[in-house]
Design a protein around this motif. Structure first.
Motif, PDB file in Angstrom:
ATOM      1  N   UNK A   1     -58.342  31.075  36.553  1.00 52.96           N
ATOM      2  CA  UNK A   1     -59.241  32.103  36.020  1.00 52.96           C
ATOM      3  C   UNK A   1     -59.491  33.220  37.034  1.00 52.96           C
ATOM      4  N   UNK A   2     -58.997  33.044  38.256  1.00 54.73           N
ATOM      5  CA  UNK A   2     -59.158  34.056  39.300  1.00 54.73           C
ATOM      6  C   UNK A   2     -57.949  34.989  39.278  1.00 54.73           C
ATOM      7  N   UNK A   3     -58.166  36.252  38.899  1.00 54.56           N
ATOM      8  CA  UNK A   3     -57.062  37.200  38.768  1.00 54.56           C
ATOM      9  C   UNK A   3     -56.381  37.469  40.107  1.00 54.56           C
ATOM     10  N   UNK A   4     -57.145  37.416  41.198  1.00 52.69           N
ATOM     11  CA  UNK A   4     -56.547  37.641  42.519  1.00 52.69           C
ATOM     12  C   UNK A   4     -55.560  36.515  42.867  1.00 52.69           C
ATOM     13  N   UNK A   5     -55.920  35.283  42.515  1.00 55.28           N
ATOM     14  CA  UNK A   5     -55.011  34.150  42.754  1.00 55.28           C
ATOM     15  C   UNK A   5     -53.759  34.297  41.903  1.00 55.28           C
ATOM     16  N   UNK A   6     -53.923  34.702  40.633  1.00 52.38           N
ATOM     17  CA  UNK A   6     -52.774  34.904  39.755  1.00 52.38           C
ATOM     18  C   UNK A   6     -51.827  35.957  40.329  1.00 52.38           C
ATOM     19  N   UNK A   7     -52.392  37.057  40.800  1.00 51.44           N
ATOM     20  CA  UNK A   7     -51.569  38.132  41.369  1.00 51.44           C
ATOM     21  C   UNK A   7     -50.894  37.666  42.659  1.00 51.44           C
ATOM     22  N   UNK A   8     -51.644  36.942  43.496  1.00 49.77           N
ATOM     23  CA  UNK A   8     -51.101  36.452  44.755  1.00 49.77           C
ATOM     24  C   UNK A   8     -49.929  35.507  44.520  1.00 49.77           C
ATOM     25  N   UNK A   9     -50.116  34.529  43.626  1.00 51.25           N
ATOM     26  CA  UNK A   9     -49.055  33.555  43.376  1.00 51.25           C
ATOM     27  C   UNK A   9     -47.869  34.181  42.654  1.00 51.25           C
ATOM     28  N   UNK A  10     -48.135  35.148  41.798  1.00 50.22           N
ATOM     29  CA  UNK A  10     -47.033  35.855  41.134  1.00 50.22           C
ATOM     30  C   UNK A  10     -46.183  36.588  42.163  1.00 50.22           C
TER      31      UNK A  10
ATOM     32  N   UNK B   1     -44.990  32.849  34.474  1.00 46.15           N
ATOM     33  CA  UNK B   1     -45.917  33.099  33.373  1.00 46.15           C
ATOM     34  C   UNK B   1     -47.317  32.828  33.903  1.00 46.15           C
ATOM     35  N   UNK B   2     -48.297  33.599  33.449  1.00 49.91           N
ATOM     36  CA  UNK B   2     -49.667  33.399  33.923  1.00 49.91           C
ATOM     37  C   UNK B   2     -50.613  33.197  32.743  1.00 49.91           C
ATOM     38  N   UNK B   3     -51.667  32.417  32.991  1.00 52.50           N
ATOM     39  CA  UNK B   3     -52.702  32.171  31.984  1.00 52.50           C
ATOM     40  C   UNK B   3     -54.045  32.103  32.691  1.00 52.50           C
ATOM     41  N   UNK B   4     -55.065  32.718  32.095  1.00 53.67           N
ATOM     42  CA  UNK B   4     -56.390  32.748  32.705  1.00 53.67           C
ATOM     43  C   UNK B   4     -57.246  31.557  32.295  1.00 53.67           C
ATOM     44  N   UNK B   5     -56.757  30.784  31.335  1.00 50.96           N
ATOM     45  CA  UNK B   5     -57.516  29.598  30.917  1.00 50.96           C
ATOM     46  C   UNK B   5     -56.582  28.610  30.232  1.00 50.96           C
ATOM     47  N   UNK B   6     -57.123  27.434  29.927  1.00 48.94           N
ATOM     48  CA  UNK B   6     -56.310  26.380  29.352  1.00 48.94           C
ATOM     49  C   UNK B   6     -55.777  26.705  27.974  1.00 48.94           C
ATOM     50  N   UNK B   7     -56.560  27.423  27.173  1.00 44.37           N
ATOM     51  CA  UNK B   7     -56.124  27.752  25.818  1.00 44.37           C
ATOM     52  C   UNK B   7     -54.884  28.643  25.836  1.00 44.37           C
ATOM     53  N   UNK B   8     -54.896  29.652  26.707  1.00 42.69           N
ATOM     54  CA  UNK B   8     -53.732  30.540  26.822  1.00 42.69           C
ATOM     55  C   UNK B   8     -52.538  29.761  27.364  1.00 42.69           C
TER      56      UNK B   8
END
Length: 257
Positions: free
Chosen positions: A10-19, A29-36
């Motif tokens: 759910x942390x956008x900075x972590x998503x961007x960093x890992x991407x 592929x990225x998801x901000x929560x379990x449903x996505x």
């Protein structure tokens, strides 16, 4: 083939960093929560999930347990990320079925190596299955659920091996899955398309029959679903790097007559 990784945080900075860290090596592929995340799992072939534990709504433990208890996804390795350092949280992650557990903060190199090791171990097993004439398909299972799934699939293919028209639609009907779901499951689990898995199963059965040395090569070709002996020989040569006759001659004399 470029492997696909799903990052759930759910942390956008972590998503961007890992991407940024993983994007040059893998399809991300990225998801901000379990449903996505579940929506992505239902539409994409995913080879590994990087999953944050602390998320609102469905947390990482819950999503990990859901993935590992569902026959459609349970083969996918899960790497849990957490800022928790207690042994209890580590145990909870393993109980949920996680394949690896990483504490935050972590270095880019550390997570790259962890992911590479998880994927390479799976790839070695897939390659061993495909190239070994007598290896059982269940060698690729990483859980009892996968073992049951693969046995049911393999039993059907072998029972109907003389059917030259066997295809993914027939497999999907037998496995009570949609065509796309079965394709994703087989592709992610074995690195093979359903068509390739059927063909490898035919060739493995042919190798066993050749070793028994009780039938002619033309009879064996028909017994495993090939209408053409020349096509059978070409596929056998391509897969095992030896013609059926060369394979027969390479076997220990005690196994031939």
């Amino acid at each position: 083939m470029t492997e696909s990784i799903l990052i759930v945080d759910d942390n956008l900075e972590i998503l961007e960093f890992l991407t940024e860290v993983l994007g040059d090596t893998y399809k991300v592929h990225v998801a901000e929560n379990g449903e996505i995340a579940l929506q992505i799992l239902d539409t994409e072939v995913i080879h590994l999930i990087v999953l944050d534990v602390m998320m609102p709504g469905m947390d990482g433990f819950e999503l990990c347990h859901l993935v590992k208890s569902n026959v459609e996804y349970c083969h996918i390795p899960v790497l849990l990320l957490t800022s928790k350092s207690s042994h209890r949280s580590h145990i909870e992650g393993l109980e949920a079925g996680a394949d690896a557990y990483t504490r935050k903060p972590f270095s880019p190199k550390f997570i790259q190596v962890q992911i590479a090791n998880l994927l390479n171990n799976r790839l070695k097993i897939k390659t061993h299955f495909a190239s070994s004439p007598f290896e059982d398909v269940r060698v690729m299972a990483h859980s009892k659920t996968d073992e049951t799934f693969l046995k049911k699939l393999d039993d059907y293919i072998r029972k109907n091996i003389q059917d030259s028209q066997m295809d993914i639609d027939k497999l999907a009907e037998h496995m009570n899955m949609s065509r796309p779901t079965l394709y994703r499951k087989i592709k992610s689990l074995s690195a093979l398309s359903p068509k390739e898995l059927i063909n490898i199963t035919r060739l493995k059965k042919a190798a066993c029959l050749i070793a028994e040395n009780e039938f002619s090569l033309s009879e064996i070709a028909r017994m495993v679903g090939y209408g053409s002996q020349s096509l059978f020989s070409r596929n056998f040569q391509k897969h095992f790097n030896a013609s059926p006759l060369e394979y027969l001659n390479s076997l220990p004399k005690t196994t031939t007559k």
